[in-house]
Design a protein around this motif. Structure first.
Motif, PDB file in Angstrom:
ATOM      1  N   PHE A  88       0.836  -1.207   0.000  1.00 22.35           N
ATOM      2  CA  PHE A  88       0.000   0.000   0.000  1.00 22.35           C
ATOM      3  C   PHE A  88       0.866   1.250   0.000  1.00 22.35           C
ATOM      4  CE2 PHE A  88      -1.757   3.436   2.603  1.00 22.35           C
ATOM      5  CZ  PHE A  88      -2.905   3.752   1.874  1.00 22.35           C
ATOM      6  N   LEU A  89       1.859   1.303   0.866  1.00 20.94           N
ATOM      7  CA  LEU A  89       2.710   2.479   0.971  1.00 20.94           C
ATOM      8  C   LEU A  89       3.556   2.686  -0.286  1.00 20.94           C
ATOM      9  CD1 LEU A  89       3.935   1.997   4.659  1.00 20.94           C
ATOM     10  CD2 LEU A  89       2.239   3.646   3.858  1.00 20.94           C
ATOM     11  N   ALA A  90       4.004   1.600  -0.906  1.00 17.55           N
ATOM     12  CA  ALA A  90       4.850   1.698  -2.100  1.00 17.55           C
ATOM     13  C   ALA A  90       4.097   2.298  -3.281  1.00 17.55           C
ATOM     14  CB  ALA A  90       5.391   0.320  -2.461  1.00 17.55           C
ATOM     15  N   ARG A  91       2.821   1.975  -3.421  1.00 15.44           N
ATOM     16  CA  ARG A  91       2.083   2.470  -4.591  1.00 15.44           C
ATOM     17  C   ARG A  91       1.411   3.825  -4.362  1.00 15.44           C
ATOM     18  NH1 ARG A  91      -1.260  -2.025  -3.019  1.00 15.44           N
ATOM     19  NH2 ARG A  91      -3.235  -1.315  -2.098  1.00 15.44           N
ATOM     20  N   TYR A  92       1.501   4.354  -3.161  1.00 13.37           N
ATOM     21  CA  TYR A  92       0.854   5.636  -2.858  1.00 13.37           C
ATOM     22  C   TYR A  92       1.526   6.759  -3.647  1.00 13.37           C
ATOM     23  CZ  TYR A  92      -1.463   9.222  -0.013  1.00 13.37           C
ATOM     24  OH  TYR A  92      -2.235  10.273   0.410  1.00 13.37           O
ATOM     25  N   ALA A  93       0.733   7.590  -4.290  1.00 14.57           N
ATOM     26  CA  ALA A  93       1.260   8.681  -5.117  1.00 14.57           C
ATOM     27  C   ALA A  93       1.477   9.935  -4.272  1.00 14.57           C
ATOM     28  CB  ALA A  93       0.293   8.987  -6.250  1.00 14.57           C
ATOM     29  N   PRO A  94       2.600  10.619  -4.436  1.00 10.73           N
ATOM     30  CA  PRO A  94       2.871  11.840  -3.661  1.00 10.73           C
ATOM     31  C   PRO A  94       1.836  12.925  -3.916  1.00 10.73           C
ATOM     32  CG  PRO A  94       4.858  11.065  -4.751  1.00 10.73           C
ATOM     33  CD  PRO A  94       3.715  10.284  -5.328  1.00 10.73           C
ATOM     34  N   GLU A  95       1.602  13.728  -2.899  1.00  9.39           N
ATOM     35  CA  GLU A  95       0.632  14.824  -2.997  1.00  9.39           C
ATOM     36  C   GLU A  95       1.253  16.066  -3.630  1.00  9.39           C
ATOM     37  OE1 GLU A  95       0.319  14.634   1.147  1.00  9.39           O
ATOM     38  OE2 GLU A  95      -0.319  12.557   0.932  1.00  9.39           O
ATOM     39  N   TRP A  96       2.565  16.140  -3.672  1.00 10.10           N
ATOM     40  CA  TRP A  96       3.284  17.218  -4.345  1.00 10.10           C
ATOM     41  C   TRP A  96       4.611  16.646  -4.845  1.00 10.10           C
ATOM     42  CZ3 TRP A  96       2.776  17.313   1.078  1.00 10.10           C
ATOM     43  CH2 TRP A  96       3.960  17.149   1.799  1.00 10.10           C
ATOM     44  N   GLU A  97       5.341  17.409  -5.613  1.00  3.07           N
ATOM     45  CA  GLU A  97       6.629  16.936  -6.094  1.00  3.07           C
ATOM     46  C   GLU A  97       7.572  16.770  -4.908  1.00  3.07           C
ATOM     47  OE1 GLU A  97      10.347  18.267  -8.983  1.00  3.07           O
ATOM     48  OE2 GLU A  97       8.455  19.380  -9.057  1.00  3.07           O
ATOM     49  N   PRO A  98       8.017  15.556  -4.632  1.00  6.34           N
ATOM     50  CA  PRO A  98       8.865  15.326  -3.461  1.00  6.34           C
ATOM     51  C   PRO A  98      10.083  16.240  -3.436  1.00  6.34           C
ATOM     52  CG  PRO A  98       8.158  13.235  -4.384  1.00  6.34           C
ATOM     53  CD  PRO A  98       7.716  14.296  -5.357  1.00  6.34           C
ATOM     54  N   GLY A  99      10.341  16.767  -2.245  1.00 13.17           N
ATOM     55  CA  GLY A  99      11.491  17.632  -2.052  1.00 13.17           C
ATOM     56  C   GLY A  99      11.219  19.106  -2.207  1.00 13.17           C
ATOM     57  N   THR A 100      10.043  19.468  -2.738  1.00  9.32           N
ATOM     58  CA  THR A 100       9.760  20.879  -3.007  1.00  9.32           C
ATOM     59  C   THR A 100       8.991  21.561  -1.890  1.00  9.32           C
ATOM     60  OG1 THR A 100       7.705  20.352  -4.181  1.00  9.32           O
ATOM     61  CG2 THR A 100       9.742  20.448  -5.485  1.00  9.32           C
ATOM     62  N   ALA A 101       8.450  20.814  -0.962  1.00  5.99           N
ATOM     63  CA  ALA A 101       7.682  21.390   0.138  1.00  5.99           C
ATOM     64  C   ALA A 101       7.765  20.469   1.347  1.00  5.99           C
ATOM     65  CB  ALA A 101       6.221  21.597  -0.269  1.00  5.99           C
ATOM     66  N   GLN A 102       7.339  21.002   2.471  1.00 14.20           N
ATOM     67  CA  GLN A 102       7.377  20.236   3.715  1.00 14.20           C
ATOM     68  C   GLN A 102       6.009  20.277   4.379  1.00 14.20           C
ATOM     69  OE1 GLN A 102       9.474  21.759   7.378  1.00 14.20           O
ATOM     70  NE2 GLN A 102      10.816  20.028   6.951  1.00 14.20           N
ATOM     71  N   LYS A 103       5.555  19.127   4.806  1.00 14.01           N
ATOM     72  CA  LYS A 103       4.302  19.019   5.538  1.00 14.01           C
ATOM     73  C   LYS A 103       4.401  17.799   6.442  1.00 14.01           C
ATOM     74  CE  LYS A 103      -0.692  18.585   4.858  1.00 14.01           C
ATOM     75  NZ  LYS A 103      -1.753  18.336   3.849  1.00 14.01           N
ATOM     76  N   TYR A 104       4.039  17.970   7.669  1.00 10.75           N
ATOM     77  CA  TYR A 104       4.207  16.939   8.692  1.00 10.75           C
ATOM     78  C   TYR A 104       3.524  15.632   8.304  1.00 10.75           C
ATOM     79  CZ  TYR A 104       4.413  15.171  13.533  1.00 10.75           C
ATOM     80  OH  TYR A 104       4.662  14.443  14.669  1.00 10.75           O
ATOM     81  N   HIS A 105       4.306  14.541   8.279  1.00  7.18           N
ATOM     82  CA  HIS A 105       3.779  13.213   7.946  1.00  7.18           C
ATOM     83  C   HIS A 105       3.340  12.526   9.243  1.00  7.18           C
ATOM     84  CE1 HIS A 105       5.550  14.278   4.196  1.00  7.18           C
ATOM     85  NE2 HIS A 105       5.673  13.073   3.697  1.00  7.18           N
ATOM     86  N   ALA A 106       2.181  12.935   9.736  1.00  2.00           N
ATOM     87  CA  ALA A 106       1.756  12.579  11.087  1.00  2.00           C
ATOM     88  C   ALA A 106       1.680  11.074  11.326  1.00  2.00           C
ATOM     89  CB  ALA A 106       0.405  13.235  11.388  1.00  2.00           C
ATOM     90  N   PHE A 107       1.021  10.357  10.424  1.00  2.00           N
ATOM     91  CA  PHE A 107       0.858   8.914  10.612  1.00  2.00           C
ATOM     92  C   PHE A 107       1.739   8.084   9.681  1.00  2.00           C
ATOM     93  CE2 PHE A 107      -3.032  10.318  12.719  1.00  2.00           C
ATOM     94  CZ  PHE A 107      -3.033   9.498  13.832  1.00  2.00           C
ATOM     95  N   SER A 108       2.168   8.653   8.579  1.00  2.00           N
ATOM     96  CA  SER A 108       2.925   7.860   7.602  1.00  2.00           C
ATOM     97  C   SER A 108       4.419   7.782   7.910  1.00  2.00           C
ATOM     98  CB  SER A 108       2.725   8.428   6.193  1.00  2.00           C
ATOM     99  OG  SER A 108       3.254   9.750   6.097  1.00  2.00           O
ATOM    100  N   PHE A 109       4.954   8.731   8.658  1.00  2.00           N
ATOM    101  CA  PHE A 109       6.402   8.795   8.893  1.00  2.00           C
ATOM    102  C   PHE A 109       6.971   7.466   9.388  1.00  2.00           C
ATOM    103  CE2 PHE A 109       9.966   9.251  11.776  1.00  2.00           C
ATOM    104  CZ  PHE A 109      10.848  10.049  11.081  1.00  2.00           C
ATOM    105  N   GLY A 110       6.438   6.968  10.488  1.00  2.00           N
ATOM    106  CA  GLY A 110       6.978   5.757  11.089  1.00  2.00           C
ATOM    107  C   GLY A 110       6.733   4.520  10.268  1.00  2.00           C
ATOM    108  N   LEU A 111       5.621   4.503   9.521  1.00  2.00           N
ATOM    109  CA  LEU A 111       5.302   3.337   8.696  1.00  2.00           C
ATOM    110  C   LEU A 111       6.305   3.205   7.550  1.00  2.00           C
ATOM    111  CD1 LEU A 111       1.407   3.637   8.539  1.00  2.00           C
ATOM    112  CD2 LEU A 111       2.808   2.278  10.109  1.00  2.00           C
TER     113      LEU A 111
END
Length: 422
Positions: A172-195
């Motif tokens: 599930f995590l591998a196929r998830y599509a980014p919400e923005w171009e990775p590296g261009t912005a920062q937003k807290y990954h509240a639940f996904s960080f540790g997974l």
């Protein structure tokens, strides 16, 4: 007339139901216990005064611990693990620390880097090829740990059913599509960080352990850290009854907090989801089967002593007084010194930087990670101090000044300043 009588009866019943139990529990005696080394008596005094003056919620429990130059100098606790049952907070009481768990997850990743099994500047896909799906092929480990990978909207609801099946969760995590171009912005990954950290660790670790297993075998057991990512059911008797403000009080607290107001406004202006600040469903964290699952973003269970001991070791150059090494000084230096770019989003509101999975306060020269409700784990390498604070009362004070924790921290530094002046 009958309608008015019924309405009045309902209102009176509601008031009595809400307030009578509180009046009952507030009559319970104030209990504090623990030990402090000579010179730190003012910290214990302030801790008790917090309970006496209502700064600490009388129906809940809290604990505060400090390691200084490798030694435990403050270890105090007070209040109730369960005020309804009259069960006091004890030396071995443990509670959920929410996002302070992320600091322990970041430490696990740092250990892998230290041992040469992981490189912050290599791509995640070089260890986990399936991760490269949907535009994530260039995301580095550093980008992922710095909350810049565009994977922040994954929620507990999205992943809870998958926590018992690591392979399905990884897919599930591998196929998830980014919400923005990775590296261009920062937003807290509240639940996904540790997974994501755990899935990456499974690929980089020579033994292919989950993050919770790695933490237990490489940190908790060798260093005597009473902290669990995947809380054993047989230890649940040590867990407290959590408490939190009513919806009205939560709203009042959030509106009166200037940092939260700014946070809400920034999210609204940038069109981000979650522009309203909703209270966490804390009752969900009273379910033992939920806590037993490995969710290294938020389900960690431990004590202030455990957090203070871990961060105390890191603040002491990464080793215990007996010479047992947890982490190299080189990696600790990277955490403090290799902050890249200007903090934005959540980090900018809090006036902190994210680096390698930790909160870094450059001005105070501290790093660590807080958790929802007012949980804190902090390392200060300059003064060789490790601090931990946890509470079963979940407030909104994680964002901003916490009248329970921050005065204790300030008093601790005053005591140390006096000791060092002698």
């Amino acid at each position: 007339m009958a309608f008015m009588k019924s309405a009045i009866l309902v209102c009176v019943t509601a008031v009595l139901t809400v307030y009578l139990p509180q009046l009952w529990t507030k009559t319970r005696p104030i209990i504090t216990a623990g030990t402090v080394q000579p010179g730190f008596e003012p910290v214990a005094k302030l801790f008790r005064e917090n309970f006496e003056n209502g700064v600490e919620t009388p129906t809940a429990g809290s604990t505060f611990s400090v390691y200084y130059k490798g030694s435990k100098v403050v270890d105090i606790w007070g209040g109730y693990a369960d005020s309804e049952a009259g069960r006091p907070w004890k030396e071995d009481t443990l509670t959920v620390v929410f996002s302070a768990t992320k600091g322990m997850a970041a430490l696990c990743m740092a250990l892998l880097v230290d041992r040469g099994h992981l490189d912050y500047d290599k791509t995640v896909a070089s260890y986990w090829p399936e991760f490269a799906q949907n535009g994530k092929e260039n995301v580095t480990v550093r980008t992922l740990l710095n909350h810049r990978a565009g994977l922040s909207e994954i929620s507990d609801e999205d992943t809870y059913a998958l926590l018992g099946d690591q392979d399905a969760l990884g897919e599930f995590l591998a196929r998830y599509a980014p919400e923005w171009e990775p590296g261009t912005a920062q937003k807290y990954h509240a639940f996904s960080f540790g997974l994501y950290a755990s899935q990456l660790l499974r690929r980089a670790d020579p033994k292919h352990r989950t993050l919770g297993q790695f933490f237990k075998e490489e940190i908790a057991q060798p260093f005597g850290i009473d902290f669990h990512i995947g809380f054993p059911l047989e230890l649940y008797h040590r867990y407290p009854r959590l408490s939190w403000a009513s919806s009205f009080m939560w709203f009042k607290e959030t509106i009166s907090n200037p940092i939260i107001r700014q946070f809400m406004w920034d999210r609204l202006m940038t069109g981000q989801q979650g522009a309203t600040f909703k209270p966490i469903e804390f009752q969900e964290f009273m379910i033992p089967e939920k806590l037993a699952l490995e969710q290294p973003s938020a389900y960690g269970v431990g004590s202030a002593r455990a957090l203070a001991k871990v961060y105390g070791i890191l603040a002491n150059g990464g080793a215990t007084l007996k010479g047992q090494r947890l982490l190299s000084e080189d990696i600790i230096k990277k955490v403090m010194d290799e902050v890249q770019g200007t903090p934005d989003g959540f980090a900018a509101v809090l006036d902190v930087a994210f680096n390698l999975g930790f909160f870094v306060q450059k001005e105070a020269k501290q790093f660590g990670h807080p958790g929802a409700g007012g949980q804190y784990g902090i390392a200060d390498p300059q003064h060789r101090i490790g601090i931990g604070y946890v509470s079963s009362y979940c407030s909104t004070a994680t964002l901003g000044y916490d009248s329970r924790f921050h005065p204790l921290q300030e008093e601790t530094y005053k005591c140390i300043k006096k000791l060092e002046a002698k």
